[in-house]
Scaffold this active site. Sequence first.
Site, PDB file in Angstrom:
ATOM      1  N   LYS A  80       0.844  -1.198   0.000  1.00 32.14           N
ATOM      2  CA  LYS A  80       0.000   0.000   0.000  1.00 32.14           C
ATOM      3  C   LYS A  80       0.881   1.252   0.000  1.00 32.14           C
ATOM      4  O   LYS A  80       1.943   1.262   0.637  1.00 32.14           O
ATOM      5  CB  LYS A  80      -0.906  -0.051   1.240  1.00 32.14           C
ATOM      6  CG  LYS A  80      -1.982   1.014   1.298  1.00 32.14           C
ATOM      7  CD  LYS A  80      -2.900   0.785   2.500  1.00 32.14           C
ATOM      8  CE  LYS A  80      -3.999   1.821   2.621  1.00 32.14           C
ATOM      9  NZ  LYS A  80      -4.889   1.579   3.777  1.00 32.14           N
ATOM     10  N   SER A 155      -9.823   1.451   2.698  1.00 26.35           N
ATOM     11  CA  SER A 155      -8.986   2.268   1.863  1.00 26.35           C
ATOM     12  C   SER A 155      -7.901   1.504   1.114  1.00 26.35           C
ATOM     13  O   SER A 155      -7.350   2.017   0.148  1.00 26.35           O
ATOM     14  CB  SER A 155      -8.316   3.330   2.737  1.00 26.35           C
ATOM     15  OG  SER A 155      -7.479   2.718   3.699  1.00 26.35           O
ATOM     16  N   SER A 179     -10.047  -1.140   6.862  1.00 26.79           N
ATOM     17  CA  SER A 179      -9.485  -0.950   5.516  1.00 26.79           C
ATOM     18  C   SER A 179      -8.781  -2.168   4.917  1.00 26.79           C
ATOM     19  O   SER A 179      -8.390  -2.132   3.749  1.00 26.79           O
ATOM     20  CB  SER A 179      -8.525   0.233   5.493  1.00 26.79           C
ATOM     21  OG  SER A 179      -9.251   1.421   5.371  1.00 26.79           O
TER      22      SER A 179
HETATM   23  N1  GLN Z   1     -13.249   3.430   5.871  1.00 25.66           N
HETATM   24  C1  GLN Z   1     -12.658   3.920   7.063  1.00 25.66           C
HETATM   25  C2  GLN Z   1     -12.471   5.393   7.004  1.00 25.66           C
HETATM   26  O1  GLN Z   1     -12.854   5.945   6.052  1.00 25.66           O
HETATM   27  C3  GLN Z   1     -11.466   3.127   7.332  1.00 25.66           C
HETATM   28  C4  GLN Z   1     -10.175   3.691   7.076  1.00 25.66           C
HETATM   29  C5  GLN Z   1      -9.061   2.751   7.375  1.00 25.66           C
HETATM   30  O2  GLN Z   1      -9.263   1.670   7.929  1.00 25.66           O
HETATM   31  N2  GLN Z   1      -7.875   3.185   7.044  1.00 25.66           N
HETATM   32  O3  GLN Z   1     -11.971   6.015   7.874  1.00 25.66           O
END
Ligand code: GLN
Length: 472
Positions: A80, A155, A179
């Site tokens: 990532k 994400s 995420s």
């Molecule tokens: N979808 C979550 C957010 O928007 C998770 C983000 C994450 O786990 N990095 O904050």
Amino acid sequence: MAELTDLGVRDLVAGYQAKKFSAVDVAEAHVKKIEKENGALNAYLEVFSDAVDSAKIADARLASEGNTQNPLLGVPVALKDNILIKGKIASAASKILANHTATYDATVVKKLREKGAVFLGRTNMDEFAMGSSTEHSAYGPARNPYDISRVPGGSSGGSAAAVAGKLATVALGSETCGSIRQPSSLCGLVGLKPTYGAVSRSGLIAMGSSLDQIGSFGRSVYDVETVFNATKGHDPLDGTTLPDYAEKQAKNKKIGVPWAFVKDAQPDVQEAFAKELKELSAKGYEIVDIEFPSAPFGLAAYYIVMPAEVSTNLARLDGMRYGYHAEGKDLFEEYAKSRAEGFGAETRRRIILGSYVLTSGYYDAYYRKATALRGVLAEDLKKAFDTVSYIATPTTPGPAFKLGEKSDPVSMYLEDIFAAPANLTGIPAISVPKATVMRDDVSLPVGIQFMSPKYTEASLFSIAKDVVGEGA
Ligand code: GLN
């Protein structure tokens, strides 16, 4: 005949041992497939020009030391874009860090490098890991290999699309609230969020530091387990890592299900979930109803704690020392313009929200209450884990949704409803792919999630294997 890009870690280990193919063959097969298919998926933001060179080094090591002790030697890994690799760009999919070159290796990168893993490239993500669809990337959305009109989740959507699309054997992602698990669910993968502190965050671009954790994606339980074992461990560079611990096995085969909470999933996802539980009960597990009264409030607490931490962590990005810089008539205008132009809309929203909940007038009303709720969640979980070894829910309320479908931020935030408790309390959780549901005549995967007490990743792997087998 399976393609080299189809193989899991265990197949690669056996193939290298039998000299059926080399690490260079495997890396080249991936690079070729990425060249052909990344245009549609936008899973990678960059494919490293030295990927095949590192495969050559892996081949030399395979010849001299073999891989019986080291299953990741010569295995292609995608990373990532918020994980630092010395000398490579790490942009967190943001314009503000577009040209930011990492000056050191993240601890996970150092560990994987020592094991001889082959880094293929850096993957697309929501900017600074904020989002559930990868649509908040400054470099265009990633797409779901099951249906490219749909999102891969987020994400860490680029990592998930890469592994599901067979453009990498395994990938690293990060979790602040789902995420890894959410894109695993939407892309039919196994995804692990380890115990908070099990894996070093040194070299991970911070989002919400009390929630962030690096984990991995794989097409099999074995692959994810192997990457976890290779990356975990105490790290003096991250004061929040735990002392090395022996993972504990589950004390019994009881699975607690908070049915009132599960009702937040779409009807066919609930049905698929119930069917999976039935199969587990046929395999000797006992399914128990549990109360988890604070669970529905987890998400609200998350969306206060996280922006508060985001606003603090991203304060350092002011356009002065590194990253995107805009000229202005005075210093204040340079800060303001650099941040307004460098950050995307969702990132700006969260910085503003986070600054608001931390102001002295609102701190008690929001931030303090959200923090207290983390304690209540932990209490509820502790009570449940007194009797059961696992808590199961669907990983996500539904399968992959269409690009643009959740343009209202709150509808996007609701994707994380089942993810929040694990991040807020630091326990490990895994998403396992088994079920599918139909949308527009396309069969789409949805995951089942298991949570367990801290330090029990081993027991999560064991129940995951009971659901889908160990894998190649
Ligand atoms: N979808 C979550 C957010 O928007 C998770 C983000 C994450 O786990 N990095 O904050």
